[in-house]
Design an enzyme around this catalytic site. Structure first.
Site, PDB file in Angstrom:
ATOM      1  N   ASN A  49       0.819  -1.228   0.000  1.00  0.00           N
ATOM      2  CA  ASN A  49       0.000   0.000   0.000  1.00  0.00           C
ATOM      3  C   ASN A  49       0.842   1.262   0.000  1.00  0.00           C
ATOM      4  O   ASN A  49       0.615   2.172  -0.784  1.00  0.00           O
ATOM      5  CB  ASN A  49      -0.842   0.064   1.288  1.00  0.00           C
ATOM      6  CG  ASN A  49      -2.109  -0.701   1.153  1.00  0.00           C
ATOM      7  OD1 ASN A  49      -2.488  -1.058   0.035  1.00  0.00           O
ATOM      8  ND2 ASN A  49      -2.759  -0.981   2.267  1.00  0.00           N
ATOM      9  N   GLY A  96       4.229   1.654  -0.423  1.00  0.00           N
ATOM     10  CA  GLY A  96       5.179   1.742  -1.534  1.00  0.00           C
ATOM     11  C   GLY A  96       4.502   2.207  -2.814  1.00  0.00           C
ATOM     12  O   GLY A  96       5.027   3.057  -3.544  1.00  0.00           O
ATOM     13  N   GLY A  98      12.459  -2.771  -5.216  1.00  0.00           N
ATOM     14  CA  GLY A  98      12.738  -4.131  -4.773  1.00  0.00           C
ATOM     15  C   GLY A  98      11.449  -4.843  -4.388  1.00  0.00           C
ATOM     16  O   GLY A  98      10.678  -4.319  -3.581  1.00  0.00           O
ATOM     17  N   ARG A 102       9.461  -8.972  -3.812  1.00  0.00           N
ATOM     18  CA  ARG A 102       9.746 -10.375  -3.564  1.00  0.00           C
ATOM     19  C   ARG A 102       9.706 -11.163  -4.861  1.00  0.00           C
ATOM     20  O   ARG A 102      10.472 -12.066  -5.087  1.00  0.00           O
ATOM     21  CB  ARG A 102       8.748 -10.960  -2.556  1.00  0.00           C
ATOM     22  CG  ARG A 102       9.472 -11.500  -1.332  1.00  0.00           C
ATOM     23  CD  ARG A 102       8.503 -11.889  -0.264  1.00  0.00           C
ATOM     24  NE  ARG A 102       7.585 -10.758   0.020  1.00  0.00           N
ATOM     25  CZ  ARG A 102       6.648 -10.807   0.960  1.00  0.00           C
ATOM     26  NH1 ARG A 102       6.487 -11.891   1.689  1.00  0.00           N
ATOM     27  NH2 ARG A 102       5.868  -9.782   1.171  1.00  0.00           N
ATOM     28  N   ARG A 103       8.736 -10.776  -5.737  1.00  0.00           N
ATOM     29  CA  ARG A 103       8.639 -11.494  -6.999  1.00  0.00           C
ATOM     30  C   ARG A 103       8.255 -10.521  -8.106  1.00  0.00           C
ATOM     31  O   ARG A 103       7.252  -9.824  -7.997  1.00  0.00           O
ATOM     32  CB  ARG A 103       7.604 -12.628  -6.907  1.00  0.00           C
ATOM     33  CG  ARG A 103       7.887 -13.774  -7.864  1.00  0.00           C
ATOM     34  CD  ARG A 103       7.336 -15.101  -7.333  1.00  0.00           C
ATOM     35  NE  ARG A 103       6.069 -14.865  -6.613  1.00  0.00           N
ATOM     36  CZ  ARG A 103       4.895 -14.645  -7.217  1.00  0.00           C
ATOM     37  NH1 ARG A 103       4.793 -14.678  -8.527  1.00  0.00           N
ATOM     38  NH2 ARG A 103       3.806 -14.438  -6.495  1.00  0.00           N
ATOM     39  N   VAL A 138       5.890   6.144  13.354  1.00  0.00           N
ATOM     40  CA  VAL A 138       4.955   6.381  14.458  1.00  0.00           C
ATOM     41  C   VAL A 138       3.860   7.316  13.976  1.00  0.00           C
ATOM     42  O   VAL A 138       4.140   8.394  13.463  1.00  0.00           O
ATOM     43  CB  VAL A 138       5.664   7.002  15.682  1.00  0.00           C
ATOM     44  CG1 VAL A 138       4.660   7.243  16.798  1.00  0.00           C
ATOM     45  CG2 VAL A 138       6.792   6.101  16.166  1.00  0.00           C
ATOM     46  N   GLY A 162     -12.355  -4.120   7.756  1.00  0.00           N
ATOM     47  CA  GLY A 162     -10.960  -4.010   7.328  1.00  0.00           C
ATOM     48  C   GLY A 162     -10.081  -3.221   8.290  1.00  0.00           C
ATOM     49  O   GLY A 162      -8.935  -2.921   7.979  1.00  0.00           O
ATOM     50  N   ASP A 193       2.128  -3.619  18.709  1.00  0.00           N
ATOM     51  CA  ASP A 193       2.374  -2.504  17.797  1.00  0.00           C
ATOM     52  C   ASP A 193       2.538  -1.203  18.583  1.00  0.00           C
ATOM     53  O   ASP A 193       3.469  -0.416  18.341  1.00  0.00           O
ATOM     54  CB  ASP A 193       1.202  -2.396  16.806  1.00  0.00           C
ATOM     55  CG  ASP A 193       1.310  -1.189  15.895  1.00  0.00           C
ATOM     56  OD1 ASP A 193       2.089  -1.248  14.927  1.00  0.00           O
ATOM     57  OD2 ASP A 193       0.630  -0.182  16.160  1.00  0.00           O
ATOM     58  N   LYS A 210       5.948   1.398  19.031  1.00  0.00           N
ATOM     59  CA  LYS A 210       5.908   2.846  18.847  1.00  0.00           C
ATOM     60  C   LYS A 210       6.287   3.572  20.140  1.00  0.00           C
ATOM     61  O   LYS A 210       6.953   4.613  20.108  1.00  0.00           O
ATOM     62  CB  LYS A 210       4.527   3.264  18.352  1.00  0.00           C
ATOM     63  CG  LYS A 210       4.281   2.765  16.919  1.00  0.00           C
ATOM     64  CD  LYS A 210       2.807   2.824  16.529  1.00  0.00           C
ATOM     65  CE  LYS A 210       2.589   2.363  15.093  1.00  0.00           C
ATOM     66  NZ  LYS A 210       1.165   2.152  14.781  1.00  0.00           N
TER      67      LYS A 210
END
Lengths: 440, 440
Positions: free
Chosen positions: A17, A19, A47, A49-50, A134, A189, A203, A207
Site C-alpha cells: 500500500n 510503496g 525491490g 519479492r517477486r 509512528v 478491514g 504494535d 511505537k
C-alpha cells in the site's frame, strides 16, 4: 530550473500500500518535488519479492535483487517499506554501508535496533529518517527531535494504534462487547485476521519504544516496554468509565520519572486506561491517532491526524525523502541525533498512576470496610467508591459490585492490594483493574 | 563530553517575558542542551533598550549597543526577541551579514519582510529559524516545511490568536456580549489596553501570511491577507450558531484555489467564521491555539497547544537555537527553503465559502420570497433559512429576524446580494454576515 540539476536517485524496497502510493506521488508531483529539492527525484528501481508484470509500475523498474539495488551508484536514497524486521534490517544496513541515506517506516525494526541503525548511519555520515514509523502522517518524530530540542519533555501519551482505537471507540459509542467490536472492525478491514499484534499492544509498544527513545534521548527497545492489551476491557468497564466522566483508550506512555534521590528513570508502557472526557485525547476516535506531549516550557501539545493508510503514511515517507534529497543536493546532512542520556528504564512496579478496580463481592455488612482496609494497609489511597447491589433474574439479591478509583499509587502497591483482595472471602472476583491517566 | 567542545556563542536581543525565559532555560538546562548540541551554549550578551541592574541577569551581560553585540566574533547565533519591526529588522539583517544564524519570533517583521530576510540568510549561508512566530510552542513551521515537504498542502486553518479565542470562547460559554467578554479578557490580562492588533485581526493576518508563505511556497505578506476582526460578532450570532450546531472562531485561513483553467492561486484571509461543533477546531478554547492542515496525501492533521506566554514561546525559540547550534557544531546548515512557486494571490472576491446572514425584516407576507429571490438572482444557493417573529415589550409584533445559511458562493456574489438586500424596503437591516468553514 531544477531539471538541469543532477537528479537524486531513489530506490524503493517493497510495493505494498505505502510503496505504491510513494511511487505514485513521486510521479504525479515530480515537478513540485523537484522545486522543493532543487533537483528532480529519479526512481531507479523497486525491490519486490517477486517480479510480475501486473504491479502497476513499469516492469523494468522491478527487481528481486535488493542487495544489488541498494548498492547501485546512481541510488542516493533507499526507502525501505518491506515490513518485517528481516530482510529489512539487512537491506538497510547494506544501504547505509554503501553511503545511501535511508527512509523507513519499519517500527518493529526500529524498536529493536534503533541504536545499531543510528550508529551505522552516523558512521556512514548519511541521514536515517523514520517519521512514518509512528502515527503515520502525523509529524511527531521531527517535532520531538527538533522543535522540542530546547525543552525538557516530561511525558508523551499517544493513541498510536488505529485498530484498537477503532474497537474502543465502537465500544464506547454503542456499548458493544469487545468481541462484537473486534468482529465489526475485522469486517470493515480495520482489524487483521490475526489481530494479536494490535489488540495485545505489541504494535503500540514498538511505537512507545521509538517515542521514548527520541523524547528522552535514551535507547528504549520494545522489550523494555510494559504492555497490556485491550482484550480484557468489558462493556461494563465502559459503563463505569462513563459514570466517572471518562472513556477508555489504549495509551502508549513514555514518562520521565524522578526518584526520591533526584536521579531519573524512563518509564515506557502500553495499557488501556481511563481518560477524562475533558482531556484532548478522549475525543480522538475511530482510526485517528494523536500524540499528547507535556514539556517543561512548552506545556501541553497535541498532534492529531491519520495514523495509518497508504497515502497518509506515504506523505510522511516523502517528507523524509525530500529532506534527505535536499541534504544531498546541498552537500550536507540533516541534524545528527542527540548524544544519548542513557537513562535507566523504570520497572513498572515503581510507576505511580491512578487505578480503577471493579470487584464482585458478597453483599454482607462490613464488606466495604474489609475491602477498604486492604487498600489502606498498602498505602493505596481511595479517591472514590461506588457500590451497587446486584439481583438475579427473579429480583433476588446476589451480591454487589464495588468500583474503586484510587489516588496515585505504585504498580507494586496496587498489585499487592489486588492479590490480597482476591484472597478475601467476601470478594467473589476482581473483574477489572485499569489505570487512569490524564487527571494530574 | 560536550564540555570539551568549543562553545556556541549566543546573543539575545530583548529581555521581555520570552527573552527572560530563554535566558533562564539556557542556564537551568545547560547540561541537557550541551548534550543535544554536542557543545555548550554560551550567552555572550543581551541587547536591551536600557541597561539596569535589576533585570535578574548579571548586569555585565547587558548592552544597549545591539549593533556591536551582533557583530561580535564570539557570537554564532542571534536570538531576536525585541518585538517591533524596527529596530529588529536592522539588527537581524546586520546579524545575517556578519554570518550569524538568526532565530526570531517576530511575526510582524516576518510577515512584511520574509523574502528579504530569507534572501539575506541564503546569501550568508546561515540558518534563519522562526518556529515561535506562529502559534507559540506548537511546532507548526517545521512540520509544514519539512514533514509535509513531500505532500501537497491544500488548506491551513488556524486559531492562532489567544486573545480573540479567549473572548470568543467566553461569549460562547456564557452568552456574554463582545464588550463584556473583552472587558473580562482585559481584566485577566488576556487582552492588552489597546486590543486593536488582536481584535481587528492584524496579529492573525501576520501569522496567516507566514503560514501561507511556507505552506504554498509563495511569498505572502500581511498586506495580501484579507482581514475582518471580531468586534461585530454578537451574542445573537452565537445563539444562532449554536442553533445551527456551530460555534464561532477567528480563523487564519490559507488555501490553494484552483481556477477553472487549472491555474492556481493562494488565498490568505482572516475572519470570524461559524465552525461545526464536530470539527476539531471547535473544541480549541480559551488561550489555546491550534492549526488544522489538510494535505492531499496526509489528509487532516491538527497541531494543538499553548500559543503564547513566556515559557511556551521560549520552548519554540530554544528548539530553533538547538537546531542552529547543532548545524554550527556539525559544520552544516539546516535545509534551505524551497524554491518558491510564486503563485498569485487570490482576491477575496473569487474565494468561495458558505455564509451565514442575519437580517431584520418587516413581518409582511412575501418578505421571505423577496429576500430569497435576491440570493437566487446572484446564483447564491440557500441551504437553510430560519425566520422568527419579534415582539416589543408589550408583546406586539415588530417584525421578524431571518437567518440564512448559504451553500458555497464567492465573496463577490455574496457582497452583491448583501447590497441588494439592504436596498429592499422590507429589510430593516443586515445585522450580521459571517462565513462558515469546516463543513466540506
Amino acid at each position: 530550473m531544477a531539471e538541469t540539476e543532477k537528479p537524486v536517485g531513489v530506490a524503493v524496497l517493497g510495493l505494498g500500500n505505502v510503496g505504491t502510493e510513494v511511487v505514485r506521488i513521486m510521479e504525479d508531483s515530480a515537478e513540485d518535488l523537484a522545486a522543493r529539492i532543487g533537483a528532480p527525484l529519479q526512481l531507479r528501481g523497486i525491490g519486490v519479492r517477486r517480479v510480475a508484470a501486473d504491479r502497476g509500475v513499469p516492469v523494468e523498474l522491478l527487481t528481486e535483487d535488493v542487495e544489488a539495488l541498494v548498492a547501485r551508484d546512481d541510488v542516493d536514497i533507499v526507502v525501505e517499506l518491506m515490513g518485517p524486521v528481516e530482510p529489512a534490517r539487512r537491506a538497510i544496513l547494506a544501504a547505509l554501508e554503501h553511503g545511501k541515506s535511508v527512509v523507513t517506516a519499519n517500527k518493529a525494526l526500529l524498536a529493536q535496533s534503533t541504536g545499531k541503525l543510528a550508529t551505522a548511519a552516523e558512521k556512514a555520515r548519511v541521514d536515517l529518517y523514520f517519521e512514518a514509523a509512528v502515527a503515520g502522517a502525523i509529524p511527531v518524530i521531527r517535532p520531538l527531535t527538533q522543535s522540542l530540542a530546547g525543552d525538557r519533555v516530561l511525558r508523551v501519551a499517544g493513541i498510536v494504534n488505529g485498530t484498537t482505537n477503532y474497537i474502543l471507540s465502537a465500544m464506547s459509542e454503542t456499548g458493544a462487547s469487545y468481541d462484537d467490536a473486534l468482529a465489526e472492525a475485522g469486517a470493515l478491514g480495520y482489524a487483521e485476521a490475526d489481530p494479536t499484534a494490535d489488540v495485545e499492544g505489541y504494535d503500540a509498544a514498538a511505537k512507545a519504544a521509538i517515542l521514548a527513545s527520541i523524547a528522552f534521548h535514551t535507547r528504549v527497545q520494545a522489550d523494555d516496554v510494559y504492555r497490556e492489551g485491550i482484550t480484557a476491557v468489558s462493556a461494563e468497564d465502559f459503563a463505569s468509565a462513563k459514570a466517572l466522566g471518562c472513556t477508555i483508550k489504549l495509551l502508549s506512555i513514555c514518562e520521565r520519572i524522578t526518584n526520591a534521590d533526584g536521579s531519573e528513570q524512563v518509564s515506557a508502557r502500553v495499557y488501556p486506561a481511563l481518560v477524562p472526557l475533558t482531556h484532548p485525547l478522549a475525543s480522538v476516535n475511530g482510526a485517528f491517532n494523536a500524540v499528547f506531549v507535556e514539556a517543561a516550557a512548552a506545556g501541553q501539545l497535541m498532534f492529531y491526524g491519520q495514523g495509518a493508510g497508504g497515502a497518509p503514511t506515504a506523505s510522511a515517507v516523502l517528507g523524509d525523502v525530500v529532506m534527505a534529497a535536499r541534504n544531498r543536493v546541498q552537500g550536507g546532512r540533516g541534524p545528527r541525533e542527540s548524544k544519548y542520556a542513557r537513562l535507566p528504564i523504570a520497572p513498572i512496579g515503581v510507576v505511580p498512576t491512578r487505578y480503577y478496580l471493579s470487584l464482585y463481592v458478597h453483599d454482607k455488612p462490613g464488606v466495604l470496610s474489609k475491602v477498604a482496609s486492604e487498600f489502606a494497609n498498602r498505602g493505596v489511597s481511595i479517591a472514590e467508591v461506588r457500590q451497587e447491589g446486584l439481583v438475579d433474574e427473579d429480583g433476588q439479591p446476589i451480591g454487589a459490585r464495588i468500583v474503586v478509583l484510587t489516588h496515585r499509587a505504585t504498580d507494586a502497591a496496587l498489585s499487592e492490594t489486588v492479590t490480597a483482595l482476591k484472597e478475601l472471602d467476601v470478594v467473589s472476583s476482581v473483574a477489572s483493574v485499569l489505570r487512569m491517566e490524564g487527571t494530574e
